[in-house]
Write a protein that holds these residues in place. Structure first.
Motif, mmCIF file in Angstrom:
data_model
loop_
_atom_site.group_PDB
_atom_site.id
_atom_site.type_symbol
_atom_site.label_atom_id
_atom_site.label_comp_id
_atom_site.label_asym_id
_atom_site.label_seq_id
_atom_site.Cartn_x
_atom_site.Cartn_y
_atom_site.Cartn_z
ATOM 1 N N LEU A 155 -15.573 -11.894 9.439
ATOM 2 C CA LEU A 155 -16.713 -11.037 9.745
ATOM 3 C C LEU A 155 -17.999 -11.859 9.782
ATOM 4 O O LEU A 155 -18.103 -12.925 9.160
ATOM 5 N N THR A 156 -18.971 -11.357 10.518
ATOM 6 C CA THR A 156 -20.319 -11.928 10.497
ATOM 7 C C THR A 156 -21.180 -11.075 9.580
ATOM 8 O O THR A 156 -21.281 -9.854 9.767
ATOM 9 N N VAL A 157 -21.791 -11.691 8.600
ATOM 10 C CA VAL A 157 -22.598 -10.979 7.605
ATOM 11 C C VAL A 157 -24.013 -11.538 7.646
ATOM 12 O O VAL A 157 -24.215 -12.755 7.556
ATOM 13 N N ARG A 158 -24.958 -10.651 7.767
ATOM 14 C CA ARG A 158 -26.375 -11.048 7.866
ATOM 15 C C ARG A 158 -27.184 -10.250 6.851
ATOM 16 O O ARG A 158 -27.097 -9.017 6.809
ATOM 17 N N VAL A 159 -27.963 -10.941 6.057
ATOM 18 C CA VAL A 159 -28.866 -10.319 5.085
ATOM 19 C C VAL A 159 -30.285 -10.671 5.488
ATOM 20 O O VAL A 159 -30.597 -11.843 5.750
ATOM 21 N N SER A 160 -31.146 -9.652 5.574
ATOM 22 C CA SER A 160 -32.515 -9.915 6.014
ATOM 23 C C SER A 160 -33.504 -9.107 5.190
ATOM 24 O O SER A 160 -33.165 -8.075 4.597
ATOM 25 N N ALA A 161 -34.718 -9.593 5.160
ATOM 26 C CA ALA A 161 -35.833 -8.909 4.512
ATOM 27 C C ALA A 161 -36.990 -8.858 5.496
ATOM 28 O O ALA A 161 -37.303 -9.855 6.149
ATOM 29 N N ALA A 162 -37.600 -7.688 5.621
ATOM 30 C CA ALA A 162 -38.727 -7.501 6.539
ATOM 31 C C ALA A 162 -39.948 -7.035 5.753
ATOM 32 O O ALA A 162 -39.845 -6.581 4.618
ATOM 33 N N ASN A 163 -41.094 -7.174 6.397
ATOM 34 C CA ASN A 163 -42.379 -6.872 5.753
ATOM 35 C C ASN A 163 -42.527 -7.664 4.459
ATOM 36 O O ASN A 163 -42.928 -7.129 3.420
ATOM 37 N N ILE A 164 -42.216 -8.941 4.521
ATOM 38 C CA ILE A 164 -42.229 -9.775 3.319
ATOM 39 C C ILE A 164 -43.641 -10.076 2.830
ATOM 40 O O ILE A 164 -43.813 -10.534 1.692
ATOM 41 N N PHE A 165 -44.653 -9.811 3.661
ATOM 42 C CA PHE A 165 -46.035 -10.015 3.230
ATOM 43 C C PHE A 165 -46.674 -8.724 2.734
ATOM 44 O O PHE A 165 -47.890 -8.652 2.557
ATOM 45 N N SER A 166 -45.840 -7.694 2.548
ATOM 46 C CA SER A 166 -46.319 -6.397 2.035
ATOM 47 C C SER A 166 -47.420 -5.811 2.900
ATOM 48 O O SER A 166 -48.436 -5.308 2.404
ATOM 49 N N GLY A 167 -47.225 -5.873 4.219
ATOM 50 C CA GLY A 167 -48.174 -5.222 5.119
ATOM 51 C C GLY A 167 -48.183 -3.722 4.899
ATOM 52 O O GLY A 167 -47.196 -3.121 4.454
ATOM 53 N N GLU A 168 -49.298 -3.088 5.219
ATOM 54 C CA GLU A 168 -49.473 -1.678 4.937
ATOM 55 C C GLU A 168 -49.772 -0.893 6.202
ATOM 56 O O GLU A 168 -49.923 -1.459 7.286
ATOM 57 N N SER A 169 -49.830 0.427 6.058
ATOM 58 C CA SER A 169 -50.139 1.326 7.171
ATOM 59 C C SER A 169 -51.601 1.740 7.049
ATOM 60 O O SER A 169 -52.021 2.255 6.000
ATOM 61 N N TYR B 4 -67.782 13.029 9.513
ATOM 62 C CA TYR B 4 -67.212 12.284 8.393
ATOM 63 C C TYR B 4 -66.450 11.079 8.935
ATOM 64 O O TYR B 4 -66.114 11.002 10.126
ATOM 65 N N VAL B 5 -66.152 10.141 8.031
ATOM 66 C CA VAL B 5 -65.350 8.953 8.338
ATOM 67 C C VAL B 5 -64.165 8.944 7.391
ATOM 68 O O VAL B 5 -64.326 9.082 6.168
ATOM 69 N N GLU B 6 -62.970 8.777 7.936
ATOM 70 C CA GLU B 6 -61.734 8.763 7.151
ATOM 71 C C GLU B 6 -61.132 7.362 7.189
ATOM 72 O O GLU B 6 -60.984 6.774 8.263
ATOM 73 N N ILE B 7 -60.786 6.839 6.018
ATOM 74 C CA ILE B 7 -60.163 5.521 5.901
ATOM 75 C C ILE B 7 -58.899 5.669 5.077
ATOM 76 O O ILE B 7 -58.951 6.072 3.914
ATOM 77 N N ARG B 8 -57.762 5.324 5.689
ATOM 78 C CA ARG B 8 -56.471 5.511 5.038
ATOM 79 C C ARG B 8 -55.791 4.158 4.861
ATOM 80 O O ARG B 8 -55.788 3.329 5.772
ATOM 81 N N ASP B 9 -55.201 3.944 3.681
ATOM 82 C CA ASP B 9 -54.479 2.710 3.374
ATOM 83 C C ASP B 9 -53.230 3.106 2.607
ATOM 84 O O ASP B 9 -53.303 3.529 1.451
ATOM 85 N N ARG B 10 -52.058 2.952 3.243
ATOM 86 C CA ARG B 10 -50.812 3.379 2.623
ATOM 87 C C ARG B 10 -49.836 2.210 2.514
ATOM 88 O O ARG B 10 -49.654 1.446 3.460
ATOM 89 N N THR B 11 -49.196 2.122 1.373
ATOM 90 C CA THR B 11 -48.221 1.066 1.113
ATOM 91 C C THR B 11 -46.892 1.400 1.788
ATOM 92 O O THR B 11 -46.450 2.554 1.756
ATOM 93 N N ILE B 12 -46.268 0.402 2.399
ATOM 94 C CA ILE B 12 -44.944 0.560 2.991
ATOM 95 C C ILE B 12 -43.884 -0.105 2.131
ATOM 96 O O ILE B 12 -42.844 0.469 1.839
ATOM 97 N N GLY B 13 -44.138 -1.331 1.713
ATOM 98 C CA GLY B 13 -43.195 -2.056 0.873
ATOM 99 C C GLY B 13 -42.196 -2.858 1.678
ATOM 100 O O GLY B 13 -42.021 -2.658 2.879
ATOM 101 N N PRO B 14 -41.506 -3.776 1.020
ATOM 102 C CA PRO B 14 -40.502 -4.600 1.715
ATOM 103 C C PRO B 14 -39.291 -3.775 2.138
ATOM 104 O O PRO B 14 -38.983 -2.732 1.561
ATOM 105 N N ILE B 15 -38.606 -4.274 3.173
ATOM 106 C CA ILE B 15 -37.454 -3.591 3.766
ATOM 107 C C ILE B 15 -36.285 -4.566 3.756
ATOM 108 O O ILE B 15 -36.397 -5.689 4.256
ATOM 109 N N PHE B 16 -35.152 -4.134 3.200
ATOM 110 C CA PHE B 16 -33.987 -5.005 3.063
ATOM 111 C C PHE B 16 -32.844 -4.446 3.915
ATOM 112 O O PHE B 16 -32.543 -3.251 3.864
ATOM 113 N N ASN B 17 -32.215 -5.329 4.699
ATOM 114 C CA ASN B 17 -31.147 -4.920 5.596
ATOM 115 C C ASN B 17 -29.905 -5.772 5.383
ATOM 116 O O ASN B 17 -29.996 -6.975 5.107
ATOM 117 N N LEU B 18 -28.763 -5.118 5.548
ATOM 118 C CA LEU B 18 -27.479 -5.799 5.567
ATOM 119 C C LEU B 18 -26.793 -5.419 6.869
ATOM 120 O O LEU B 18 -26.779 -4.243 7.249
#
Length: 693
Positions: A642-656, A673-687
């Motif tokens: 089998l081919t097995v691949r492990v990956s991690a995305a958003n490793i710099f903790s980019g946000e929305s 008014y002015v609206e400013i939104r900053d939301r955390t996404i977090g790292p993403i792990f894939n197999l």
């Protein structure tokens, strides 16, 4: 084998080597370095041995490793029209609509791929093709199949994905080659964080803390059958059915200086399915070849959105609920007849397409006693129908051993009928076509120039009124929309640098008439509508650099850069601005190292994208995620076969991120008014686990 971080000097040397290789590809091509002599000037042919180091499981795994080539999906439009993608299967365009080329390539086992030809589209005798085109030649032998399982986990907010998979079986029985596939397309997403609201003077007036999750599940069953014969006839039959289950939840707490504290909940859900069946039959007739195509597609869904607010001071819960039920259908018949007058290629085609959308939207308001009261929602229910007829002629031929051209010309006639509120019936006649020329400047340099007159299509939903309860925005219905048209000019230069890799430089521009944007309706309303004209232009550069000649064996670097500008006259200020939400820049770089003499590979990727602001008549906004997106992976090509691949995305903790400037009335009025939104996404792990059988 990789044994830890490289010494700093060695790392710098290799990074400089990668940059130098890319620069060398752009600056010069050296024929003496080429080890893969093309089958013809400007044409590349790759076979299984060229991809062995990547251990591909499917045709898609092979095509994405072709140096300097990027898959371009066919545009999703009503009808079939001329070809718009850049991938062919066995010399034929992919004519079904519910399936994209990536999904189809993923179902073809790598062992069934005979070769991949990278050719110039204008020389293939298929109207609409230009620039680099990949022709994936396949042959089904004995019964074979492939499968993959792709679970995913996110560190924050979302449930893990455990049921994302695909499996396909291919084979041949008599004159019929077949592929049957079952897959479950799953996506989970989520984010959470603060939103701050400021008044026009910059004072903080409200804070919000929100968390949301979204889930999409789309199980799909499909079949593709290719019939060889009798004689020189070839037929294709495609059928698919797909389910849809979508859920969205958002919960938040809000604290404002002028309102009681409150908690807000959003619940969206959508259920439905779509189906499609299409067939074509090509056979020799007279001096040429006739191809008959038929397709039927149907889609239905029910959507509901609820927003509920609970107040800390004990007042009754408030909220709204919106429902929408829609049915969409399409039937297409098309005929193409092609022949070769001497060295030329010629084709005439006719097509008829019949489309319809039947949609009903209703809006309800929650009452203090817990009951709901239906509110008036003008232009929320109607049926839209379109009958469209097209005729095109195409002629292309070489002018010399290094120069060829192709020209297509024709027109389309359409009738749009809206039944219901603001019902209207209109007819349109629009000429269309394109001309392109290809110059093989040297064995390693090819230049393509294309001029096209394109007729756009309308989203039937834009005729009807709509509302988004979560963002608190709405549009009035507009039965007077007209299809946009554009003149598009594109030039592409492809340079093959042999074992060093390849690069492609593309310059493009479009002058658009009747562009679809947001227009004023009355004194305070707004809707999707047409603006007189717009301009869009840009440059795209793609490069693949192989670093083997520099001593870093097994390393390949893919780079892509797009810079784009646009201009349209704002319907409010009458000043020039960018096209709402249009791309401004995009950049990506991916490195892959297949470690020599091992089954290991590793790599990383970096990407960035920025779009223009979204312009509404009452606000300006921009939403973007993860300014710098980083990912890395490790892959083993033989874990018990089998081919097995492990990956991690958003490793710099980019946000929305989201910013919105809302005005007291329209954008000519003072800021509300002015609206400013900053939301955390977090790292993403894939197999990813892939196998064949």
């Amino acid at each position: 084998m990789y044994a830890g971080p490289l010494p700093a000097a060695r790392a710098r040397t290799r990074l400089l080597a990668a940059a130098g290789a890319i620069a060398l590809i752009v600056a010069t091509a050296t024929p003496a370095l080429s080890q893969d002599a093309p089958a013809a000037a400007g044409e590349r042919v790759l076979v299984a041995a060229d991809f062995a180091r990547f251990a591909p499981g499917t045709a898609y795994d092979m095509l994405v490793q072709v140096p300097g080539f990027a898959i371009r999906q066919a545009s999703v439009e009503r009808g079939l029209g001329e070809a718009t993608g850049n991938v062919l299967l066995n010399g034929q365009r992919i004519s079904n609509k519910s399936d994209d080329v990536v999904a189809q390539l993923r179902r073809i086992p790598a062992g069934n791929v005979v070769r991949i030809e990278i050719r110039d589209g204008s020389g293939l005798g298929i109207p609409g093709l230009s620039g680099q085109v990949a022709n994936v030649v396949t042959r089904a032998a004995s019964l074979s199949g492939q499968w993959s399982w792709r679970p995913e986990a996110r560190a924050r907010f979302t449930d893990p994905i455990l049921t994302r998979f695909d499996v396909s079986v291919s084979g041949e029985r008599g004159p019929v080659e077949y592929t049957v596939a079952l897959e479950n397309q799953v996506s989970h997403s989520g984010a959470g964080g603060d939103t701050l609201i400021y008044d026009r003077f910059g004072s903080l007036t409200e804070t919000r803390l929100d968390y949301w999750t979204g889930k999409v599940h789309q199980p799909r069953l499909s079949g593709r059958f290719v019939i060889d014969g009798p004689g020189d006839a070839v037929g294709n039959l495609n059928a698919a059915v797909r389910g849809l289950d979508y859920r969205f939840e958002e919960d938040g707490a809000r604290v404002a200086s002028n309102l009681p504290n409150r908690e807000r909940a959003v619940r969206d859900e959508q259920d439905g399915y779509d189906r499609e069946i299409g067939a074509d039959w090509a056979f020799g007739w007279g001096v040429g070849r006739l191809k008959l195509i038929g397709l039927e597609r149907y889609e239905t869904y029910d959507y509901q959105s609820k927003v509920m607010i609970d107040w800390a001071d004990g007042r009754p819960r408030t909220g709204d609920r919106l429902t929408q039920s829609s049915e969409e259908g399409e039937r297409i018949v098309r005929a193409e007849y092609g022949w070769k007058p001497g060295e030329a290629d010629a084709e005439v085609s006719v097509e008829a397409a019949f489309n319809s959308l039947d949609s009903t939207t209703r809006l309800f308001s929650l009452q203090p006693d817990g009951s709901e009261e239906e509110l008036a929602f003008a232009n929320g229910a109607a049926r839209v129908e379109e009958s469209r007829y097209q005729a095109m002629g195409t002629y292309g031929r070489p002018l010399s051993p290094t120069l060829s051209f192709q020209v297509s010309a024709g027109a389309e006639y359409s009738r749009l009928v809206q039944v219901g509120a603001s019902g209207l019936e209109r007819d349109f006649f629009r000429p269309k076509g394109q001309a392109n020329a290809v110059w093989q400047a040297s064995p390693n340099d090819r230049v393509t120039v294309r001029l096209q007159r394109r007729v756009g299509q309308l989203n039937f939903g834009d005729f009807l009124a709509s509302a988004d309860l979560n963002s608190e925005t709405s549009y009035s219905g507009n039965p007077n929309l007209v299809p946009p048209q554009s003149w598009e000019l594109e030039g592409e230069w492809v340079r093959n640098a042999g074992r060093w890799g390849s690069s492609t430089l593309r310059l493009y521009g479009a002058m658009i008439e009747d562009i679809v944007d947001i227009v004023p309706i009355g004194a305070t309303g707004e809707s999707i509508g047409n603006l007189d004209e717009a301009l869009r232009y840009g440059v795209e550069w793609r490069a693949t650099a192989n670093l083997d000649p520099m001593g870093w064996r097994g390393v390949r670097v893919n780079t892509r850069l797009i810079l784009q500008r646009s201009r349209v006259e704002d319907p409010l200020t009458l000043e020039d601005r960018e096209i709402s939400g249009s791309l401004k820049r995009q950049f990506s770089i991916d490195l892959r190292h297949d470690v020599p003499s091992t089954d290991l590979a590793w790599g990383f990727g970096l990407s960035h994208q920025k779009n223009a602001q979204t312009y509404r008549l009452t606000e300006l906004s921009r939403q973007w995620e993860i300014p710098i997106f980083g990912s890395l992976f490790v892959e083993h090509k033989d874990v018990m076969g089998l081919t097995v691949r492990v990956s991690a995305a958003n490793i710099f903790s980019g946000e929305s991120y989201f910013t919105r400037t809302a005005y007291a009335g329209r954008r000519l009025d003072p800021i509300s008014y002015v609206e400013i939104r900053d939301r955390t996404i977090g790292p993403i792990f894939n197999l990813e686990v892939r196998g064949r059988f």
